[in-house]
Write a protein that holds these residues in place. Structure first.
Motif, PDB file in Angstrom:
ATOM      1  N   GLY A  40       0.809  -1.222   0.000  1.00 50.27           N
ATOM      2  CA  GLY A  40       0.000   0.000   0.000  1.00 50.27           C
ATOM      3  C   GLY A  40       0.835   1.262   0.000  1.00 50.27           C
ATOM      4  N   GLY A  41       2.017   1.191  -0.621  1.00 54.02           N
ATOM      5  CA  GLY A  41       2.877   2.363  -0.691  1.00 54.02           C
ATOM      6  C   GLY A  41       3.785   2.555   0.503  1.00 54.02           C
ATOM      7  N   GLN A  42       3.708   1.624   1.479  1.00 53.82           N
ATOM      8  CA  GLN A  42       4.530   1.721   2.673  1.00 53.82           C
ATOM      9  C   GLN A  42       5.522   0.561   2.746  1.00 53.82           C
ATOM     10  OE1 GLN A  42       4.523   4.241   4.940  1.00 53.82           O
ATOM     11  NE2 GLN A  42       2.987   5.281   3.661  1.00 53.82           N
ATOM     12  N   PRO A  43       6.807   0.826   3.035  1.00 52.91           N
ATOM     13  CA  PRO A  43       7.766  -0.273   3.222  1.00 52.91           C
ATOM     14  C   PRO A  43       7.422  -1.049   4.486  1.00 52.91           C
ATOM     15  CG  PRO A  43       8.773   1.835   3.793  1.00 52.91           C
ATOM     16  CD  PRO A  43       7.429   2.145   3.211  1.00 52.91           C
ATOM     17  N   THR A  44       7.213  -2.350   4.337  1.00 52.33           N
ATOM     18  CA  THR A  44       6.686  -3.169   5.431  1.00 52.33           C
ATOM     19  C   THR A  44       7.483  -4.457   5.559  1.00 52.33           C
ATOM     20  OG1 THR A  44       4.468  -2.299   4.928  1.00 52.33           O
ATOM     21  CG2 THR A  44       4.586  -4.258   6.337  1.00 52.33           C
ATOM     22  N   VAL A  45       7.784  -4.845   6.785  1.00 52.23           N
ATOM     23  CA  VAL A  45       8.397  -6.150   7.024  1.00 52.23           C
ATOM     24  C   VAL A  45       7.301  -7.203   6.887  1.00 52.23           C
ATOM     25  CG1 VAL A  45       9.629  -7.609   8.663  1.00 52.23           C
ATOM     26  CG2 VAL A  45      10.101  -5.151   8.585  1.00 52.23           C
ATOM     27  N   CYS A  46       7.512  -8.199   6.024  1.00 56.64           N
ATOM     28  CA  CYS A  46       6.472  -9.190   5.741  1.00 56.64           C
ATOM     29  C   CYS A  46       7.021 -10.609   5.876  1.00 56.64           C
ATOM     30  CB  CYS A  46       5.933  -9.011   4.319  1.00 56.64           C
ATOM     31  SG  CYS A  46       5.064  -7.458   4.048  1.00 56.64           S
ATOM     32  N   ALA A  47       6.106 -11.527   6.103  1.00 54.23           N
ATOM     33  CA  ALA A  47       6.407 -12.955   5.986  1.00 54.23           C
ATOM     34  C   ALA A  47       5.881 -13.371   4.619  1.00 54.23           C
ATOM     35  CB  ALA A  47       5.723 -13.742   7.094  1.00 54.23           C
ATOM     36  N   VAL A  48       6.780 -13.776   3.749  1.00 52.05           N
ATOM     37  CA  VAL A  48       6.406 -14.107   2.375  1.00 52.05           C
ATOM     38  C   VAL A  48       6.512 -15.606   2.172  1.00 52.05           C
ATOM     39  CG1 VAL A  48       6.880 -13.747  -0.066  1.00 52.05           C
ATOM     40  CG2 VAL A  48       7.213 -11.864   1.561  1.00 52.05           C
ATOM     41  N   LYS A  49       5.399 -16.207   1.820  1.00 50.14           N
ATOM     42  CA  LYS A  49       5.388 -17.647   1.550  1.00 50.14           C
ATOM     43  C   LYS A  49       5.546 -17.868   0.055  1.00 50.14           C
ATOM     44  CE  LYS A  49       2.965 -21.934   2.628  1.00 50.14           C
ATOM     45  NZ  LYS A  49       1.874 -22.533   3.408  1.00 50.14           N
ATOM     46  N   PHE A  50       6.633 -18.534  -0.324  1.00 47.22           N
ATOM     47  CA  PHE A  50       6.903 -18.865  -1.717  1.00 47.22           C
ATOM     48  C   PHE A  50       6.344 -20.260  -1.993  1.00 47.22           C
ATOM     49  CE2 PHE A  50       9.895 -15.640  -0.597  1.00 47.22           C
ATOM     50  CZ  PHE A  50      10.188 -14.948  -1.755  1.00 47.22           C
ATOM     51  N   LEU A  51       5.301 -20.320  -2.785  1.00 46.64           N
ATOM     52  CA  LEU A  51       4.671 -21.606  -3.084  1.00 46.64           C
ATOM     53  C   LEU A  51       5.533 -22.375  -4.082  1.00 46.64           C
ATOM     54  CD1 LEU A  51       1.020 -20.292  -3.313  1.00 46.64           C
ATOM     55  CD2 LEU A  51       2.090 -21.434  -1.384  1.00 46.64           C
ATOM     56  N   ASP A  52       5.736 -23.636  -3.794  1.00 46.85           N
ATOM     57  CA  ASP A  52       6.610 -24.473  -4.606  1.00 46.85           C
ATOM     58  C   ASP A  52       5.971 -24.721  -5.980  1.00 46.85           C
ATOM     59  OD1 ASP A  52       8.238 -26.363  -5.736  1.00 46.85           O
ATOM     60  OD2 ASP A  52       8.227 -27.723  -4.016  1.00 46.85           O
ATOM     61  N   PRO A  53       6.574 -24.224  -7.067  1.00 43.71           N
ATOM     62  CA  PRO A  53       5.954 -24.414  -8.391  1.00 43.71           C
ATOM     63  C   PRO A  53       5.862 -25.875  -8.809  1.00 43.71           C
ATOM     64  CG  PRO A  53       8.120 -23.377  -8.591  1.00 43.71           C
ATOM     65  CD  PRO A  53       7.802 -23.418  -7.132  1.00 43.71           C
ATOM     66  N   LYS A  54       6.708 -26.731  -8.241  1.00 42.72           N
ATOM     67  CA  LYS A  54       6.668 -28.152  -8.592  1.00 42.72           C
ATOM     68  C   LYS A  54       5.410 -28.816  -8.042  1.00 42.72           C
ATOM     69  CE  LYS A  54      11.706 -28.611  -8.616  1.00 42.72           C
ATOM     70  NZ  LYS A  54      12.873 -29.264  -7.965  1.00 42.72           N
ATOM     71  N   ASN A  55       4.924 -28.302  -6.921  1.00 42.47           N
ATOM     72  CA  ASN A  55       3.721 -28.868  -6.295  1.00 42.47           C
ATOM     73  C   ASN A  55       2.541 -27.916  -6.383  1.00 42.47           C
ATOM     74  OD1 ASN A  55       5.147 -31.202  -5.404  1.00 42.47           O
ATOM     75  ND2 ASN A  55       5.984 -30.009  -3.698  1.00 42.47           N
ATOM     76  N   PHE A  56       2.605 -26.978  -7.342  1.00 46.48           N
ATOM     77  CA  PHE A  56       1.583 -25.944  -7.411  1.00 46.48           C
ATOM     78  C   PHE A  56       0.230 -26.544  -7.817  1.00 46.48           C
ATOM     79  CE2 PHE A  56      -0.851 -22.502  -9.236  1.00 46.48           C
ATOM     80  CZ  PHE A  56      -0.604 -21.462  -8.366  1.00 46.48           C
ATOM     81  N   ASN A  57      -0.778 -26.189  -7.055  1.00 43.97           N
ATOM     82  CA  ASN A  57      -2.139 -26.606  -7.342  1.00 43.97           C
ATOM     83  C   ASN A  57      -3.036 -25.402  -7.081  1.00 43.97           C
ATOM     84  OD1 ASN A  57      -4.904 -27.542  -6.718  1.00 43.97           O
ATOM     85  ND2 ASN A  57      -4.057 -29.595  -6.960  1.00 43.97           N
ATOM     86  N   ALA A  58      -3.645 -24.874  -8.122  1.00 42.91           N
ATOM     87  CA  ALA A  58      -4.411 -23.632  -7.999  1.00 42.91           C
ATOM     88  C   ALA A  58      -5.506 -23.732  -6.949  1.00 42.91           C
ATOM     89  CB  ALA A  58      -5.001 -23.257  -9.355  1.00 42.91           C
ATOM     90  N   ARG A  59      -6.134 -24.887  -6.846  1.00 40.57           N
ATOM     91  CA  ARG A  59      -7.221 -25.033  -5.866  1.00 40.57           C
ATOM     92  C   ARG A  59      -6.681 -25.028  -4.443  1.00 40.57           C
ATOM     93  NH1 ARG A  59     -11.072 -29.896  -7.371  1.00 40.57           N
ATOM     94  NH2 ARG A  59     -12.246 -28.984  -5.642  1.00 40.57           N
ATOM     95  N   LEU A  60      -5.508 -25.642  -4.260  1.00 45.21           N
ATOM     96  CA  LEU A  60      -4.907 -25.625  -2.930  1.00 45.21           C
ATOM     97  C   LEU A  60      -4.449 -24.221  -2.557  1.00 45.21           C
ATOM     98  CD1 LEU A  60      -2.833 -28.943  -2.966  1.00 45.21           C
ATOM     99  CD2 LEU A  60      -4.927 -28.473  -1.699  1.00 45.21           C
ATOM    100  N   VAL A  61      -3.924 -23.490  -3.528  1.00 42.70           N
ATOM    101  CA  VAL A  61      -3.531 -22.107  -3.273  1.00 42.70           C
ATOM    102  C   VAL A  61      -4.757 -21.290  -2.878  1.00 42.70           C
ATOM    103  CG1 VAL A  61      -2.615 -19.995  -4.294  1.00 42.70           C
ATOM    104  CG2 VAL A  61      -1.552 -22.200  -4.808  1.00 42.70           C
ATOM    105  N   GLN A  62      -5.854 -21.459  -3.594  1.00 42.07           N
ATOM    106  CA  GLN A  62      -7.072 -20.732  -3.270  1.00 42.07           C
ATOM    107  C   GLN A  62      -7.589 -21.116  -1.897  1.00 42.07           C
ATOM    108  OE1 GLN A  62      -8.347 -18.204  -5.224  1.00 42.07           O
ATOM    109  NE2 GLN A  62      -9.450 -17.830  -3.312  1.00 42.07           N
ATOM    110  N   ARG A  63      -7.400 -22.374  -1.529  1.00 42.01           N
ATOM    111  CA  ARG A  63      -7.821 -22.829  -0.201  1.00 42.01           C
ATOM    112  C   ARG A  63      -7.056 -22.069   0.873  1.00 42.01           C
ATOM    113  NH1 ARG A  63      -7.449 -29.122   1.147  1.00 42.01           N
ATOM    114  NH2 ARG A  63      -9.439 -29.135   0.031  1.00 42.01           N
ATOM    115  N   GLU A  64      -5.746 -21.918   0.695  1.00 41.23           N
ATOM    116  CA  GLU A  64      -4.956 -21.188   1.693  1.00 41.23           C
ATOM    117  C   GLU A  64      -5.355 -19.727   1.731  1.00 41.23           C
ATOM    118  OE1 GLU A  64      -0.659 -20.796   3.713  1.00 41.23           O
ATOM    119  OE2 GLU A  64      -0.974 -22.259   2.124  1.00 41.23           O
ATOM    120  N   ILE A  65      -5.571 -19.124   0.561  1.00 42.49           N
ATOM    121  CA  ILE A  65      -5.990 -17.730   0.530  1.00 42.49           C
ATOM    122  C   ILE A  65      -7.333 -17.568   1.243  1.00 42.49           C
ATOM    123  CG2 ILE A  65      -6.754 -15.864  -0.988  1.00 42.49           C
ATOM    124  CD1 ILE A  65      -4.701 -16.952  -3.054  1.00 42.49           C
TER     125      ILE A  65
END
Length: 282
Positions: A40-65
């Motif tokens: 939102g325009g502000q520098p922020t310390v974040c926890a970023v989860k990098f989803l493994d592209p080898k195990n990527f499943n769009a439905r599972l990603v949507q479930r986590e979201i």
């Protein structure tokens, strides 16, 4: 701690960040602390989860979201945004979340020892309040364990539920082919170990195991893991749990033993357990 698959320099470059730190691996990817992310325009310390592209499943990603956005408040990590980034030339979907200093329950016990009984009570009240919030919107976490509970600022009275990758709506059509164990073995309820669908009562069992272990430092059913297969361990998680120490508050004892009932129906609800723990605090 497990080692990351990604290199720190590559994570730093993906977000043009000055500092990054590996935090751990989850079911579907790995999480890094990334400083100065533009939120939102502000520098922020974040926890970023990098989803493994080898195990990527769009439905599972949507479930986590969905799991991160369906409930709000201090007992859940806030999702800032979903962002696509390139890491060493490979596209990754990332979940940019609120960073929670304090570490998870497992690391806090390792570093500082078991909490006091008073702290366990305060922790239990807030944990069950969070579980109740999930259950009130008809979601089941399915993987409650010490590594998936952060202590905000290291305080036992401010647990935060994370890693919603396995959470699902209580009435959703399952994506899991049963019978199959879904979750972390020693925190699974008997019905999960039998390959049945995890329900709200399964989350309550996991809460009972976590609270028992915070009071005793031991699993309520499994005394040793050496040389045992998953099936061997699963067979031990049955019958009455080991006795709690005599000094444990009767109200707290009653709640934990009810949560560890082999019959799922006897565990009651998060609302009932929360009410009884609040009584024990008075």
């Amino acid at each position: 701690m497990a080692k990351p698959n990604l290199a720190a320099d590559d994570v730093r470059a993906a977000f043009d960040a000055a500092e990054v730190k590996f935090l751990g691996k989850g079911t579907f990817g790995e999480t890094w602390r990334v400083d100065s992310v533009d939120v939102g325009g502000q520098p922020t310390v974040c926890a970023v989860k990098f989803l493994d592209p080898k195990n990527f499943n769009a439905r599972l990603v949507q479930r986590e979201i969905d799991g991160l956005t369906v409930v709000h408040g201090r007992r859940f990590a806030r999702l800032h945004e979903v962002r696509e980034v390139a890491v060493a030339g490979t596209a990754h979907t990332t979940l940019v979340c609120e960073y929670l200093p304090g570490g998870d329950v497992a690391s806090n016990v390792t570093e500082s020892g078991l909490p006091s009984q008073k702290e366990v009570l305060a922790f239990g009240v807030e944990l069950l309040h969070g579980v109740k919030q999930l259950h009130d919107v008809e979601r089941v976490h399915r993987d409650l364990k010490p590594a998936n509970i952060i202590l905000r600022d290291g305080r036992w009275d401010t647990p935060v539920l994370i890693d919603m990758g396995l959470s699902k709506g209580a009435s959703d059509l399952t994506m899991t082919a049963y019978p199959q164990r879904v979750g972390s073995l020693i925190y699974m309820a008997p019905e999960q170990l039998r390959g049945e669908r995890a329900r709200k009562s399964s989350d309550l069992w996991a809460c009972g195991v976590v609270l028992f272990m915070l009071l005793t430092g031991q699993h309520p059913f499994v005394t040793s893991y050496a040389g045992k297969s998953e099936d061997d361990i699963a067979e031990e998680i049955t019958g009455p749990p080991a006795p709690l120490p005599a000094h444990v508050d009767p109200g707290l004892r009653k709640v934990i033993l009810r949560l560890l009932s082999e019959d799922a129906f006897e565990r009651g609800s998060a609302k009932r357990a929360l009410k009884d723990l609040r009584k024990a605090m008075k």
